[in-house]
Scaffold this motif. Structure first.
Motif, PDB file in Angstrom:
ATOM      1  N   LEU A   1      26.981 -42.825 -11.660  1.00 46.06           N
ATOM      2  CA  LEU A   1      26.345 -41.614 -12.163  1.00 46.06           C
ATOM      3  C   LEU A   1      26.220 -41.749 -13.681  1.00 46.06           C
ATOM      4  CD1 LEU A   1      25.419 -38.865 -10.855  1.00 46.06           C
ATOM      5  CD2 LEU A   1      27.504 -37.885 -11.808  1.00 46.06           C
ATOM      6  N   THR A   2      25.062 -41.413 -14.200  1.00 46.92           N
ATOM      7  CA  THR A   2      24.820 -41.505 -15.638  1.00 46.92           C
ATOM      8  C   THR A   2      24.327 -40.159 -16.143  1.00 46.92           C
ATOM      9  OG1 THR A   2      24.212 -43.841 -15.457  1.00 46.92           O
ATOM     10  CG2 THR A   2      23.548 -42.687 -17.461  1.00 46.92           C
ATOM     11  N   LEU A   3      24.985 -39.645 -17.155  1.00 48.74           N
ATOM     12  CA  LEU A   3      24.499 -38.446 -17.828  1.00 48.74           C
ATOM     13  C   LEU A   3      23.773 -38.875 -19.097  1.00 48.74           C
ATOM     14  CD1 LEU A   3      27.501 -35.924 -17.621  1.00 48.74           C
ATOM     15  CD2 LEU A   3      25.772 -36.469 -15.906  1.00 48.74           C
TER      16      LEU A   3
ATOM     17  N   THR B   1      21.558 -31.991 -20.915  1.00 46.20           N
ATOM     18  CA  THR B   1      22.113 -33.042 -20.062  1.00 46.20           C
ATOM     19  C   THR B   1      21.259 -33.213 -18.810  1.00 46.20           C
ATOM     20  OG1 THR B   1      24.335 -32.442 -20.807  1.00 46.20           O
ATOM     21  CG2 THR B   1      24.178 -33.828 -18.852  1.00 46.20           C
ATOM     22  N   ARG B   2      20.958 -34.480 -18.490  1.00 48.69           N
ATOM     23  CA  ARG B   2      20.239 -34.799 -17.251  1.00 48.69           C
ATOM     24  C   ARG B   2      21.036 -35.857 -16.493  1.00 48.69           C
ATOM     25  NH1 ARG B   2      14.254 -36.351 -17.819  1.00 48.69           N
ATOM     26  NH2 ARG B   2      14.185 -35.573 -15.664  1.00 48.69           N
ATOM     27  N   VAL B   3      21.046 -35.705 -15.164  1.00 52.85           N
ATOM     28  CA  VAL B   3      21.883 -36.554 -14.320  1.00 52.85           C
ATOM     29  C   VAL B   3      21.018 -37.625 -13.648  1.00 52.85           C
ATOM     30  CG1 VAL B   3      23.473 -36.593 -12.359  1.00 52.85           C
ATOM     31  CG2 VAL B   3      23.421 -34.602 -13.894  1.00 52.85           C
ATOM     32  N   GLY B   4      21.455 -38.873 -13.763  1.00 48.22           N
ATOM     33  CA  GLY B   4      20.759 -39.990 -13.127  1.00 48.22           C
ATOM     34  C   GLY B   4      21.761 -41.008 -12.623  1.00 48.22           C
ATOM     35  N   GLY B   5      21.298 -42.222 -12.400  1.00 49.46           N
ATOM     36  CA  GLY B   5      22.180 -43.281 -11.926  1.00 49.46           C
ATOM     37  C   GLY B   5      21.973 -43.605 -10.458  1.00 49.46           C
ATOM     38  N   VAL B   6      22.790 -44.524  -9.964  1.00 50.16           N
ATOM     39  CA  VAL B   6      22.649 -45.037  -8.607  1.00 50.16           C
ATOM     40  C   VAL B   6      22.789 -43.927  -7.564  1.00 50.16           C
ATOM     41  CG1 VAL B   6      23.654 -46.593  -6.892  1.00 50.16           C
ATOM     42  CG2 VAL B   6      23.448 -47.328  -9.274  1.00 50.16           C
ATOM     43  N   ALA B   7      23.763 -43.034  -7.748  1.00 52.02           N
ATOM     44  CA  ALA B   7      23.992 -41.976  -6.760  1.00 52.02           C
ATOM     45  C   ALA B   7      22.776 -41.065  -6.639  1.00 52.02           C
ATOM     46  CB  ALA B   7      25.232 -41.162  -7.134  1.00 52.02           C
ATOM     47  N   VAL B   8      22.178 -40.725  -7.763  1.00 54.53           N
ATOM     48  CA  VAL B   8      20.993 -39.864  -7.737  1.00 54.53           C
ATOM     49  C   VAL B   8      19.815 -40.620  -7.126  1.00 54.53           C
ATOM     50  CG1 VAL B   8      19.396 -38.506  -9.131  1.00 54.53           C
ATOM     51  CG2 VAL B   8      21.810 -38.575  -9.728  1.00 54.53           C
ATOM     52  N   ALA B   9      19.679 -41.906  -7.450  1.00 54.25           N
ATOM     53  CA  ALA B   9      18.595 -42.708  -6.875  1.00 54.25           C
ATOM     54  C   ALA B   9      18.714 -42.764  -5.353  1.00 54.25           C
ATOM     55  CB  ALA B   9      18.614 -44.118  -7.465  1.00 54.25           C
TER      56      ALA B   9
END
Length: 742
Positions: free
Chosen positions: A68-70, A156-164
């Motif tokens: 997870l990347t913020l 803040t926006r949430v991204g990363g592998v889990a969101v993908a």
């Protein structure tokens, strides 16, 4: 068996239709929500070094690759004192959430430059959610709304592998609905052209509908005992739709032929089941055997398509030989109601067999078999030549549409941040002296000199280009454990690339002071490909041997199964070549929709394409050979058998190929790039097989082989005579020896 089945479905047609209706309602109710129970992962082999490394990092260090990347932005700048304090609070806050194992950020790692955007107004928080993929998704659903907004005064926006992964699941669900909404009306229109009757056109679609809901129920049951990939729904639904239409088409065509020849409804159904019904069942077994090759791979993503595809093929056949005959019995002569597109043409006398298109095509090809074979093989080899430059990679956020959040955030990070912090390689050093007594400075320094390494972080500090660039600082303690430590190797370029693969190999071959394990995204790519290549021979052997045996039982020949295997591999290599040219090299970008050209193809695409397309190609091979074998047994004339067999199946196989190609082309509407590739590849493979292979190469080959087409050693010939599979019950046992030229 088929005679008994015919009697049951005709005499108990209302009961069969009633039970089919009950199945439709139950399957729709219980299987309709299957997508929510499916998983978005399954791309890793738990026995590989990278997988074991991930387990060690999680169990021993409470760490691992962030999923997870913020992305935090603030116009005041991330180094502003107020922003720094808020960033530290944000990191601590998300790190304290249930299910979150670790949270690190620009502000808690001593303002590490790689975690700061080049514009100075953005920074990253790297978060690891613990648990398996389903647990990660549950945690994400709970915490994403809390952090996908303004938090602690920071945008803040949430991204990363889990969101993908979540967006892949959501996009898959939306795409499936869109594909069905588009393809069903198109299929109905094409079916009207094929059958020239509204009722007859709707019958195969009814078979397809019952098959699809049965497939969804099967998938729902499978999720109770094993992990199933979310993408299996799309492919299994497409396969179920295509096969059900194919099988409905072949049975309905034979049934209408018998009616046209003067048979009553019951007799026509019995003959269709006894002949075409056998072919349908053998075809389904062939497709199932081809998909069984996927079971040897240690990735549940690939195994999911076997779990789903094998029941799909068998269910399509089962519905076709039970529900369809009962429906035909109930309809009776009403099967031709709603005549359209050429009313009255049935009153014109049909052309003589020798003047029909497919008969003339076969005889013309057999007059010039060598030039035709050379020209078609040359074309297929030309189309397949780009396949020699195939390069495969794992899927990441770039397979998603440009408007998805994880894709947008990852694109921002690629453009604005200098290193791939979220894609670091982790190097675990095992059986070391205790903390404080071991020395890893020299090793970390050496790794930092490797090509494509931006920085190495360790308990001894950070190193770049062979020099220490930062002493141990905040967060360095995370690298330490009793008798063990690990290093984080941050690459300069995209981790899932040839450079990333080379870096993994360089680290694994470099001299190390202790025993090491290497994990991380690039290591997963290397290990996944190695694992796939290790299992590929077994998968090919399963597919090749079982198909060869089945075709031998069907034809009594050793030559025809070998011919089928060679020609199918040739046509599939051409399909792969087109995909490499179109997707890896990017020539189809914009034509089949927008996608990111990464100079790679998702590694699962060729494997899935081979198994599914091979099964469908053998599907058409069985259709064609069944009629050729029937004519050969009846006449003993090889060329006449080929011409008549192609004439009696050519239009049907072409129509079936066109219909199933429409189904697969619907996948081009998907927002996921590798689903586009799978759909287009399967459509090309089906059409190429039904035209170039069946229309040209098969007649040319069978003309050149002559009577050798039907050769088998005497012991095997006797075995086939006793145990072989036959479509026509009245086949002549000993064919004549004549050979005519047309």
């Amino acid at each position: 068996m088929f005679a008994s089945l015919a009697r049951f479905t005709t005499h108990r047609s209302k009961l069969v239709l009633y039970l089919s209706g009950v199945l439709l309602v139950l399957a729709g109710a219980l299987g309709g929500g299957v997508i929510s129970t499916l998983s978005a992962g399954g791309f890793t082999d738990s026995s590989t070094e990278s997988a074991r490394t991930a387990e060690v990092l999680d169990g021993r260090f409470g760490s691992g690759a962030p999923n997870l990347t913020l992305l935090v932005t603030d116009e005041r700048g991330v180094d502003d004192p107020a922003v720094s304090a808020a960033g530290a609070r944000l990191t601590e806050r998300i790190g304290a959430e249930d299910g979150v194992e670790q949270a690190l950020s620009y502000w808690t790692l001593g303002k590490a430059p790689a975690l700061r955007g080049e514009g100075g107004d953005s920074a990253m928080v790297l978060v690891r959610i613990t648990g398996d993929e389903d647990q990660v998704q549950k945690t994400l659903e709970r915490i994403q709304p809390e952090y996908d907004r303004t938090v602690e005064g920071l945008e803040t926006r949430v991204g990363g592998v889990a969101v993908a992964n979540k967006e892949i699941t959501d996009t898959t669900s939306d795409d499936l609905l869109l594909i069905e909404m588009v393809t069903f009306p198109v299929l109905l229109v094409v079916m009207l052209f094929v059958f020239r009757s509204v009722v007859a056109a709707l019958v195969p679609l009814a078979v397809a509908g019952l098959t699809i809901v049965s497939v969804l129920l099967t998938l729902r049951i499978l999720t109770l005992v094993t992990d199933v990939s979310v993408l299996a729904t799309n492919v299994a639904t497409g396969l179920g739709l295509g096969l059900a239409i194919d099988y409905g088409l072949i049975l309905l065509k034979r049934y209408r032929e018998e009616l046209h020849n003067g048979a009553d409804t019951d007799t026509a159904i019995a003959t269709a089941l006894r002949t075409a019904g056998r072919t349908v069942l053998f075809s389904a077994v062939t497709v199932a055997l081809a998909l069984a090759g996927l079971l040897v791979f240690p990735f549940y993503f690939l195994r999911s398509f076997a779990y789903a595809g094998i029941p799909t093929a068998l269910l399509a056949a089962l519905v076709s030989i039970t529900f369809l005959p009962a429906l035909l019995k109930a309809l009776g002569p009403r099967i031709d109601k709603g005549r359209v597109l050429g009313r009255g043409k049935e009153e014109k006398p049909p052309k003589p067999e020798t003047e029909r298109f497919w008969y003339r095509l076969a005889t013309n090809v057999m007059r010039f078999p060598v030039p035709v074979a050379v020209a078609v093989i040359g074309l297929l080899l030309f189309l397949g030549s780009p396949f020699l430059s195939l390069h495969m990679s794992l899927a990441d956020d770039r397979v998603l549409p440009a408007d998805t959040q994880s894709r947008q955030i990852s694109d921002h990070i690629r453009e604005d941040f200098s290193a791939q912090e979220s894609q670091a390689l982790n190097v675990v050093l095992n059986d070391t002296p205790p903390t404080g007594e071991r020395s890893i400075d020299a090793y970390a320094q050496k790794l930092s000199t490797l090509g494509n390494v931006a920085r190495v972080d360790s308990e001894a500090g950070s190193f770049a280009a062979g020099e220490q660039v930062a002493p141990p600082g905040p967060g360095s303690e995370r690298f330490s454990a009793d008798n063990s430590t690990y290093l984080s190797v941050i690459p300069k370029s995209e981790s899932l690339s040839e450079e990333g693969e080379e870096l993994v190999k360089d680290i694994r071959t470099a001299e190390a002071p202790y025993d090491i394990q290497v994990g991380g995204p690039a290591a997963e790519l290397v290990d996944s490909l190695d694992s796939m290549y290790d299992k590929l021979p077994a998968a090919l052997a399963i597919i090749g041997i079982t198909t060869f045996v089945l075709l031998f039982l069907f034809t009594g020949s050793l030559v025809l199964p070998l011919k089928a295997l060679v020609l199918n591999c040739l046509s599939l290599s051409a399909t792969f070549g087109v995909l490499v040219w179109g997707f890896q090299d990017g020539h189809l970008e914009g034509i089949v929709g927008d996608f990111v050209v990464t100079d790679t193809i998702t590694w699962t695409v060729p494997v899935l394409l081979f198994c599914i397309a091979f099964g469908m190609s053998m599907d058409y091979e069985v259709f064609l050979l069944s009629r050729i074998k029937e004519e050969w047994d009846r006449s003993g004339d090889n060329q006449l058998a080929v011409a008549r067999g192609l004439e009696r199946t050519g239009a049907m196989v072409t129509a079936a190929a066109g219909l199933i190609a429409i189904v697969w082309l619907g996948f081009v509407l998907s927002g996921i790039s590798y689903l586009k590739a799978i759909g287009l590849g399967l459509a090309i493979a089906v059409l190429m097989d039904a035209t170039l292979v069946r229309g040209a190469l098969v007649p040319a080959f069978m003309r050149l082989a002559g009577r050798a087409n039907w050769w088998a050693p005497a012991p095997l010939a006797r075995f086939h005579k006793k145990f072989g599979l036959r479509e026509a019950p009245d086949a002549v046992e000993e064919p004549a020896t004549k050979e005519s030229v047309h």
